[in-house]
Every structure is written in C-alpha cells, then in structure tokens.
Design a protein around this motif. Sequence first.
Motif, PDB file in Angstrom:
ATOM      1  N   SER A  67       0.840  -1.201   0.000  1.00 40.59           N
ATOM      2  CA  SER A  67       0.000   0.000   0.000  1.00 40.59           C
ATOM      3  C   SER A  67       0.872   1.247   0.000  1.00 40.59           C
ATOM      4  O   SER A  67       1.925   1.294   0.654  1.00 40.59           O
ATOM      5  CB  SER A  67      -0.906   0.012   1.229  1.00 40.59           C
ATOM      6  N   ILE A  68       0.438   2.272  -0.708  1.00 40.66           N
ATOM      7  CA  ILE A  68       1.175   3.536  -0.714  1.00 40.66           C
ATOM      8  C   ILE A  68       0.396   4.624   0.021  1.00 40.66           C
ATOM      9  O   ILE A  68       0.629   5.815  -0.179  1.00 40.66           O
ATOM     10  CB  ILE A  68       1.515   3.981  -2.151  1.00 40.66           C
ATOM     11  N   ASP A  69      -0.524   4.197   0.875  1.00 42.17           N
ATOM     12  CA  ASP A  69      -1.243   5.130   1.750  1.00 42.17           C
ATOM     13  C   ASP A  69      -0.471   5.253   3.065  1.00 42.17           C
ATOM     14  O   ASP A  69      -0.167   4.238   3.708  1.00 42.17           O
ATOM     15  CB  ASP A  69      -2.664   4.635   2.024  1.00 42.17           C
ATOM     16  N   PHE A  70      -0.173   6.471   3.452  1.00 46.05           N
ATOM     17  CA  PHE A  70       0.608   6.710   4.662  1.00 46.05           C
ATOM     18  C   PHE A  70      -0.125   7.687   5.569  1.00 46.05           C
ATOM     19  O   PHE A  70      -0.959   8.448   5.095  1.00 46.05           O
ATOM     20  CB  PHE A  70       1.997   7.265   4.275  1.00 46.05           C
ATOM     21  N   PRO A  71       0.204   7.644   6.905  1.00 45.47           N
ATOM     22  CA  PRO A  71       1.281   6.888   7.545  1.00 45.47           C
ATOM     23  C   PRO A  71       0.977   5.404   7.695  1.00 45.47           C
ATOM     24  O   PRO A  71      -0.179   5.003   7.715  1.00 45.47           O
ATOM     25  CB  PRO A  71       1.413   7.564   8.902  1.00 45.47           C
ATOM     26  N   GLN A  72       2.067   4.612   7.806  1.00 47.18           N
ATOM     27  CA  GLN A  72       1.981   3.189   8.108  1.00 47.18           C
ATOM     28  C   GLN A  72       2.895   2.899   9.292  1.00 47.18           C
ATOM     29  O   GLN A  72       3.999   3.431   9.366  1.00 47.18           O
ATOM     30  CB  GLN A  72       2.402   2.338   6.912  1.00 47.18           C
ATOM     31  N   THR A  73       2.431   2.038  10.199  1.00 46.76           N
ATOM     32  CA  THR A  73       3.186   1.737  11.406  1.00 46.76           C
ATOM     33  C   THR A  73       3.524   0.254  11.468  1.00 46.76           C
ATOM     34  O   THR A  73       2.678  -0.595  11.172  1.00 46.76           O
ATOM     35  CB  THR A  73       2.388   2.142  12.662  1.00 46.76           C
ATOM     36  N   PHE A  74       4.776  -0.057  11.861  1.00 46.57           N
ATOM     37  CA  PHE A  74       5.268  -1.424  11.950  1.00 46.57           C
ATOM     38  C   PHE A  74       5.788  -1.682  13.356  1.00 46.57           C
ATOM     39  O   PHE A  74       6.394  -0.811  13.982  1.00 46.57           O
ATOM     40  CB  PHE A  74       6.397  -1.649  10.928  1.00 46.57           C
ATOM     41  N   SER A  75       5.537  -2.885  13.844  1.00 47.51           N
ATOM     42  CA  SER A  75       6.028  -3.292  15.155  1.00 47.51           C
ATOM     43  C   SER A  75       7.430  -3.870  14.999  1.00 47.51           C
ATOM     44  O   SER A  75       7.633  -4.850  14.261  1.00 47.51           O
ATOM     45  CB  SER A  75       5.088  -4.334  15.774  1.00 47.51           C
ATOM     46  N   VAL A  76       8.406  -3.257  15.698  1.00 50.23           N
ATOM     47  CA  VAL A  76       9.811  -3.601  15.517  1.00 50.23           C
ATOM     48  C   VAL A  76      10.445  -3.844  16.883  1.00 50.23           C
ATOM     49  O   VAL A  76      10.084  -3.185  17.875  1.00 50.23           O
ATOM     50  CB  VAL A  76      10.552  -2.465  14.774  1.00 50.23           C
ATOM     51  N   ASN A  77      11.383  -4.769  16.942  1.00 50.00           N
ATOM     52  CA  ASN A  77      12.078  -5.048  18.197  1.00 50.00           C
ATOM     53  C   ASN A  77      12.648  -3.768  18.795  1.00 50.00           C
ATOM     54  O   ASN A  77      13.350  -3.010  18.128  1.00 50.00           O
ATOM     55  CB  ASN A  77      13.191  -6.052  17.940  1.00 50.00           C
ATOM     56  N   THR A  78      12.333  -3.518  20.053  1.00 48.31           N
ATOM     57  CA  THR A  78      12.693  -2.243  20.695  1.00 48.31           C
ATOM     58  C   THR A  78      14.202  -2.034  20.756  1.00 48.31           C
ATOM     59  O   THR A  78      14.699  -0.931  20.477  1.00 48.31           O
ATOM     60  CB  THR A  78      12.101  -2.190  22.111  1.00 48.31           C
ATOM     61  N   THR A  79      14.946  -3.063  21.137  1.00 44.38           N
ATOM     62  CA  THR A  79      16.400  -2.915  21.235  1.00 44.38           C
ATOM     63  C   THR A  79      17.001  -2.557  19.887  1.00 44.38           C
ATOM     64  O   THR A  79      17.832  -1.642  19.774  1.00 44.38           O
ATOM     65  CB  THR A  79      17.037  -4.214  21.771  1.00 44.38           C
TER      66      THR A  79
END
Length: 292
Positions: A67-79
């Motif tokens: 998708s090119i609709d933004f914003p987009q949020t991703f869950s990423v390892n905190t460290t």
Amino acid sequence: MKKKMILAVLALGIFASSCSSDDDNTSSVNSNLTLNLNGLEALGSGFVYEGWLIVDGSPVSTGTFSSIDFPQTFSVNTTQLNEATTFVLSIEPAIDSDPAPAATKILAGDFSGASANVDSNGIVGNFSASTGTYILATPTDADDTNEESGVWFLDNSTGTAVAGLDLPTLTDGWKYEGWAVLDGTPISTGTFTDPTAADDNAATSVFKGDVGNGPGFPGEDYLQNAPAGMTFPTDLRGATIVISVEPSPDNSALPFTLKPLAHAVPTDASVHTAISMGIGPVSEISGIVTKS
C-alpha cells in the motif's frame, strides 16, 4: 553527516550480507516504527517495498508493504529500533528467497533522535542539476520525409553531435529510460545507464528503421511495428518527451514514478534542431520515519 552515513553503509557492503533477526540476546519487547512517505507508486503484484534498519552495520527488516497510503506503522524489536542508525527502503520481489536487501534501494536517511528524514537523493541519484536536450530525426532509415518520427537525446547546436543528457550516475539497481508520450500512451525509447552512449536496445529495437542503429546516444525512431492502436511513422510534435529512472529489474512496462526530465515538444518544432528539456514532474521521493 547524512550522505556520509549512507555512503558508509554502501561501502561496507552490508546489503550483500544476511538479514539480521532476533536471537536469545535480544529483547522480545517491540516498539513502533512509523513511515510517512511521499511520492511512492504502487508496484503491482510482482514486487513489494521493504523497510530496513541499519543496526551495528547490518540490515534488519522492518517488514514489507504494498500500500502507498501513509502513515503506516510497523512493530519492531525495541532494542534494535533504539540502536538503529539509518533507515533504508528497498524494492523486493514479492516472492523472495533472499533474506538480504535487493540492490534496488529507493529511500535512505540517518536517524537524529527519534526520527529520520529520508529521500532518494543519496541512494538513487540527485537530479537537481540535471539537464536534457534532444532533436527530432530518424537516422535509422533512408527516408527524409518522416524526420519528426524519431527522438534522439543529443545536442547538435554547435554543428557536432554531443551528449544531450547531463544526468548523475545511478546506484546499482537503477536504469534510465526515455519515453515519448503519444496521446497519453508512453512508448519507450530504451533503457540506458550511460547518457553519453547508445541505449540498451540500440541494435535490437523493433521500432527503428532498417538502415542502421542510429547515433551513439540514447533515442529511438518510431518507424515500424507500431503498438496496437498506433501508426508508425508518427509525428512527435505535440508529444511529451520524458526521462524516467527505473528499477532494475523493472516492476512495470510503464514509466516509474521518478521522472527528472520532461518536455512537451512544440507543435511547430523543427527537425534536426536542438530542443531543451525542462524539469520533470518527480525528481525526488522523500518522507519521515519515526520511532515511538
């Protein structure tokens, strides 16, 4: 500092290494990475975008998206997110057996605190100083009555033909492509990496005439084997001439979103006469990437 970091990342060759993943020494707690990007286009079913964090000199995937609709949020390892110094966006095959990033990287930028300003300038090419000149001519046949049916990116204003395109050297994973847009339909003139030399299809084009390959610069004669709904020879006066930057391998037969040079051919344009191009509709893709 931003350009130095991007160049350092490329110089390390990290994109040929294996993608990093969580292990027993990495916290399982995740945080958010939000992308707010401008200028991307849909890639179709064969390719996807993939984000990467640069952590201790190695790429860590943040996930793929189409998708090119933004914003987009991703869950990423905190460290890993906290330790990341750079964000890179690449174009990847939708079915991809290689865990490392592809050569086709479209955006990059260094984190300053919790955010990174990313753009295509340092990772694809900076087109702010690009210029272009072309002529209308059909040098690949022996007929001088159809000269308005070909476009060649050269400058003959001094009496000697020289390169008509002043463009930066592209990074790996990208090529230039010329286009003539006729009645809203783009027809390729061919791909190239060196604007001072003939394009990749100089000897194999199905459109050119039968006398020769033309001058040693990018360009095309539209003389035969016209696509359905068109007639060759044609008249390029009134058409739009475009230089685009394409992924390699290419995701589409149509022009990609990066188009640093473009020009509408005057309806009264003379053949064999140098015509200057203008700035294209999209010469940079940019955005902001935020940790939270």
